[in-house]
Motif scaffolding. Structure first.
Motif, short mmCIF file in Angstrom:
data_model
loop_
_atom_site.label_atom_id
_atom_site.label_comp_id
_atom_site.label_asym_id
_atom_site.label_seq_id
_atom_site.Cartn_x
_atom_site.Cartn_y
_atom_site.Cartn_z
N LEU A 1 6.53 27.60 16.05
CA LEU A 1 6.52 27.49 17.50
C LEU A 1 6.80 26.04 17.88
N VAL A 2 7.82 25.82 18.70
CA VAL A 2 8.19 24.47 19.12
C VAL A 2 8.44 24.45 20.63
N LEU A 3 8.21 23.28 21.21
CA LEU A 3 8.48 23.07 22.63
C LEU A 3 9.85 22.43 22.75
N ARG A 4 10.74 23.06 23.51
CA ARG A 4 12.09 22.52 23.73
C ARG A 4 12.06 21.52 24.87
N VAL A 5 12.55 20.32 24.59
CA VAL A 5 12.58 19.25 25.58
C VAL A 5 13.95 18.59 25.53
N ARG A 6 14.48 18.26 26.70
CA ARG A 6 15.74 17.53 26.74
C ARG A 6 15.57 16.29 27.61
N VAL A 7 16.28 15.25 27.22
CA VAL A 7 16.24 13.99 27.96
C VAL A 7 17.66 13.48 28.15
N ALA A 8 17.84 12.72 29.20
CA ALA A 8 19.16 12.16 29.50
C ALA A 8 19.47 10.96 28.61
N MET B 1 4.92 20.85 17.57
CA MET B 1 6.25 20.40 17.26
C MET B 1 7.09 20.43 18.54
N VAL B 2 8.01 19.49 18.61
CA VAL B 2 8.91 19.37 19.75
C VAL B 2 10.34 19.31 19.22
N LYS B 3 11.22 20.06 19.83
CA LYS B 3 12.65 19.96 19.52
C LYS B 3 13.30 19.21 20.67
N LEU B 4 13.78 18.01 20.38
CA LEU B 4 14.33 17.13 21.40
C LEU B 4 15.86 17.20 21.40
N THR B 5 16.42 17.33 22.60
CA THR B 5 17.86 17.26 22.78
C THR B 5 18.17 16.03 23.63
N PRO B 6 18.72 14.97 23.01
CA PRO B 6 19.07 13.77 23.78
C PRO B 6 20.42 13.96 24.48
N ARG B 7 20.74 13.04 25.39
CA ARG B 7 21.99 13.07 26.16
C ARG B 7 22.21 14.40 26.86
N ALA B 8 21.15 14.93 27.44
CA ALA B 8 21.21 16.27 28.03
C ALA B 8 21.60 16.26 29.50
N GLY B 9 21.76 15.12 30.10
CA GLY B 9 22.14 15.08 31.50
C GLY B 9 20.95 14.94 32.44
N PRO C 1 20.09 8.70 21.90
CA PRO C 1 19.23 8.40 20.76
C PRO C 1 19.59 7.06 20.12
N VAL C 2 19.55 6.01 20.93
CA VAL C 2 19.90 4.67 20.49
C VAL C 2 18.70 3.76 20.74
N ASP C 3 18.32 3.02 19.71
CA ASP C 3 17.21 2.05 19.83
C ASP C 3 15.92 2.69 20.36
N GLY C 4 15.69 3.95 20.03
CA GLY C 4 14.45 4.62 20.42
C GLY C 4 14.38 5.05 21.87
N GLU C 5 15.49 4.97 22.59
CA GLU C 5 15.48 5.31 24.02
C GLU C 5 15.12 6.77 24.26
N ALA C 6 15.66 7.68 23.46
CA ALA C 6 15.36 9.10 23.65
C ALA C 6 13.89 9.38 23.33
#
Length: 91
Positions: free
Chosen positions: A24-31, A1-9, A34-39
Motif C-alpha cells: 500500500l503506497v500513497l501517490r504524490v506528485r510535485v511540480a 510508503m510514498v510513490k513520488l512523481t516529480p515534474r508533475a505540473g 528531482p534536482v538538488d533535493g527539490e522534489a
C-alpha cells in the motif's frame, strides 16, 4: 510508503494504491524537479501542510533518490493520516 512523481505540473496527493509488489503506497506528485533535493523538499512540505504538522516532523527514511520512499512521521497517528488522505480503497 510514498510513490513520488516529480515534474508533475502541480503539487497533489492522488490517494492510495497498491504497487506491483502489493504494498500500500500513497501517490504524490510535485511540480519540482528531482534536482538538488527539490522534489523531496516539495514532498515533505506538501505532506506537512496536509497533515498540519511542521516540516521537521516529516523526514525521508529511505529512497531519497528513488520514486518510492519510506517516510518517518513524528507525532502522526493513523487518525491523522486518515483525516488527511482518506481510507485506502484498493483491493
Amino acid at each position: 510508503m510514498v510513490k513520488l512523481t516529480p515534474r508533475a505540473g502541480r503539487d497533489a496527493v492522488d490517494g492510495w494504491m497498491r504497487d506491483v509488489a502489493g504494498r500500500l503506497v500513497l501517490r504524490v506528485r510535485v511540480a519540482a524537479a528531482p534536482v538538488d533535493g527539490e522534489a523531496n523538499e516539495a514532498l515533505t512540505a506538501l505532506l506537512a501542510k496536509a497533515l498540519r504538522r511542521p516540516k521537521s516532523d516529516i523526514t525521508i527514511a529511505s529512497g531519497e533518490g528513488a520514486r518510492l520512499k519510506r517516510l518517518q512521521l513524528e507525532g502522526v497517528t493513523v487518525a491523522d493520516l486518515t483525516a488527511a488522505f482518506g481510507l485506502p480503497r484498493v483491493i
